[in-house]
Design a protein around this motif. Structure first.
Motif, PDB file in Angstrom:
ATOM      1  N   SER A  51      15.759   0.341   5.215  1.00  0.00           N
ATOM      2  CA  SER A  51      14.445  -0.256   5.440  1.00  0.00           C
ATOM      3  C   SER A  51      13.389   0.416   4.570  1.00  0.00           C
ATOM      4  N   ALA A  57       2.768  -6.388   1.535  1.00  0.00           N
ATOM      5  CA  ALA A  57       2.730  -7.506   2.487  1.00  0.00           C
ATOM      6  C   ALA A  57       3.864  -8.487   2.216  1.00  0.00           C
ATOM      7  N   SER A  85       6.982  -7.137   3.636  1.00  0.00           N
ATOM      8  CA  SER A  85       6.863  -6.715   5.046  1.00  0.00           C
ATOM      9  C   SER A  85       6.947  -5.202   5.190  1.00  0.00           C
ATOM     10  N   ILE A  86       6.405  -4.479   4.216  1.00  0.00           N
ATOM     11  CA  ILE A  86       6.308  -3.020   4.301  1.00  0.00           C
ATOM     12  C   ILE A  86       5.026  -2.699   5.067  1.00  0.00           C
ATOM     13  N   PRO A  87       5.121  -1.968   6.173  1.00  0.00           N
ATOM     14  CA  PRO A  87       3.952  -1.827   7.052  1.00  0.00           C
ATOM     15  C   PRO A  87       2.877  -0.867   6.572  1.00  0.00           C
ATOM     16  N   LEU A  88       3.210   0.031   5.620  1.00  0.00           N
ATOM     17  CA  LEU A  88       2.297   1.122   5.279  1.00  0.00           C
ATOM     18  C   LEU A  88       2.244   1.327   3.777  1.00  0.00           C
ATOM     19  N   GLY A 121      -2.812  -7.528   6.305  1.00  0.00           N
ATOM     20  CA  GLY A 121      -2.091  -7.050   7.479  1.00  0.00           C
ATOM     21  C   GLY A 121      -1.238  -5.824   7.223  1.00  0.00           C
ATOM     22  N   VAL A 122      -1.726  -4.927   6.374  1.00  0.00           N
ATOM     23  CA  VAL A 122      -0.994  -3.716   6.001  1.00  0.00           C
ATOM     24  C   VAL A 122      -1.819  -2.501   6.409  1.00  0.00           C
ATOM     25  N   ASP A 123      -1.167  -1.438   6.884  1.00  0.00           N
ATOM     26  CA  ASP A 123      -1.863  -0.194   7.189  1.00  0.00           C
ATOM     27  C   ASP A 123      -1.926   0.701   5.959  1.00  0.00           C
ATOM     28  N   ARG A 135      -6.522   0.109  10.857  1.00  0.00           N
ATOM     29  CA  ARG A 135      -5.598   0.048   9.730  1.00  0.00           C
ATOM     30  C   ARG A 135      -5.469   1.393   9.010  1.00  0.00           C
ATOM     31  N   ARG A 179      -4.461   5.132   8.931  1.00  0.00           N
ATOM     32  CA  ARG A 179      -3.529   5.968   9.682  1.00  0.00           C
ATOM     33  C   ARG A 179      -3.309   7.292   8.937  1.00  0.00           C
ATOM     34  N   ALA A 236       1.171   7.586  11.395  1.00  0.00           N
ATOM     35  CA  ALA A 236       2.046   6.470  11.033  1.00  0.00           C
ATOM     36  C   ALA A 236       3.375   6.959  10.476  1.00  0.00           C
TER      37      ALA A 236
END
Length: 272
Positions: free
Chosen positions: A64, A97, A100-103, A147-149, A177, A179, A212
Motif C-alpha cells: 500500500s 488523490a 488514493s494516497i491519503p497523505l 481530499g488529501v491530508d 487536513r 497532520r 498521521a
C-alpha cells in the motif's frame, strides 16, 4: 500499526521493481517518491500513464501507498522559488488523490538558500514563520480541494522544530487536513539516552490526536543519524507511547540501506 519504508531506499526507476523490493524486504506499506518511477521528486507534471503504472505496481506487489513525498522549501527567502514549489506541490497533491494516497509529506522549510534541510539563523525570525504559514495556507486549500491530508514533520533545521510548533501551526491553520509526521530522531540532536527518551515522550503526548504517520530513524548520542535500533532512540518505549495515545497508523523507516531493510523490518514488527 503497519510497518513501512521509504520507497527510495531501493534503487531503480521502475515502480513495480521498487515496490516488489519493498515487499520482499518485509514491508506492507511505503512512503512513495515519484523518483521511483523515473520522474523528479517534485515534477511539473505527472502523465496519466505514470499514475496508472504506479497504481498497477502497488496492486501487483501488494504494497500500500501510505504517503507521497511533496517536500519543497516552504520558507525559502526567494518568493519565486516558493511559488515554483507550490505549483509542483499542486501536481503532487493531485497525483496523491488519483492514487488514493491519503497523505502528502511536506518540509516546513528554512531560510537556507540552497538546502531545505539545513539550519539557518534566521529561521527563528517571525517573518520566516509568517512566510511558511502563508505557504501552508495555500497548500491546505489545494489539499482540501482534493481530499488529501498534509503531513508536517518537526525537524531541528526547519521552521517547525518540535511537536509544540506543529500544534501551533495546526491551530493557526484551523484545518483538520494538517497532520503531524513524528520522527523521534528529528526531535533532538545530541543527547543522553534518558534525555532523548524524555524528549520523545513529551512530543508524543503533545502531538497525540494529530499524528498521521510515525517515522523510524535513529541517532547516536553524538548526533549522527543511525539505522533504527542502532542508536539511542528507545523504540520499544516510542512505539508503546504511540499505542497509548491511540496511534495505529503507518510506522515508516528510512535512513538505512537496502541491505539493512529486512533486519529493520523484523525489528520493528516485533515491537508493533
Amino acid at each position: 500499526m503497519q510497518v513501512g519504508i521509504f520507497a527510495k531506499t531501493f534503487p531503480g526507476t521502475d515502480a513495480l521493481s521498487v515496490l516488489s523490493a519493498v515487499r520482499d524486504s518485509g514491508y506492507a506499506t511505503t512512503q512513495f517518491n515519484l523518483a521511483c518511477c523515473g520522474l523528479p521528486s517534485m515534477p511539473d507534471t505527472v502523465p496519466e500513464p505514470v499514475v496508472a503504472t504506479i497504481r498497477v505496481a502497488s496492486e501487483t506487489a501488494g504494497v500500500s501507498l501510505a504517503a507521497l513525498s511533496g517536500t519543497y522549501n516552504m520558507a525559502h527567502p526567494d518568493i519565486s522559488i516558493r511559488q515554483k514549489g507550490l505549483s509542483q506541490l499542486a501536481v503532487i497533491i493531485k497525483t496523491a488523490a488519483a492514487l488514493s494516497i491519503p497523505l502528502v509529506t511536506l518540509c516546513t522549510g528554512t531560510r537556507h538558500p540552497s538546502d531545505q534541510w539545513a539550519h539557518h539563523p534566521e529561521n527563528r525570525d517571525p517573518t520566516a514563520w509568517a512566510d511558511m504559514a502563508a505557504e501552508m495556507s495555500k497548500a491546505l486549500a489545494l489539499a482540501e480541494d482534493h481530499g488529501v491530508d498534509l503531513g508536517i514533520e518537526p525537524e531541528q533545521a526547519n521552521i517547525v522544530t518540535s511537536a509544540a510548533d506543529a500544534k501551533r501551526l495546526i491551530a493557526e491553520m484551523g484545518s483538520e487536513r494538517l497532520r503531524i509526521v513524528l520522527d523521534p530522531a528529528n526531535l533532538f540532536e545530541s543527547a543522553a539516552p534518558s534525555e532523548a527518551r524524555a524528549i520523545v515522550e513529551r512530543a508524543v503526548e503533545t502531538a497525540a490526536g494529530h499524528i498521521a504517520m510515525a517515522h523510524a530513524k535513529d541517532r547516536y548520542a553524538d548526533g549522527r543519524f543511525a539505522t533504527a535500533g542502532q542508536g539511542i532512540v528507545d523504540f520499544p518505549d516510542f512505539i508503546a507511547r504511540l499505542k497509548a495515545v491511540g496511534f495505529h497508523g503507518p510506522l515508516v523507516t528510512h535512513g538505512l540501506s537496502a541491505a539493512e531493510a529486512p533486519h529493520v523490518a523484523a525489528f520493528l514488527k516485533e515491537l508493533v
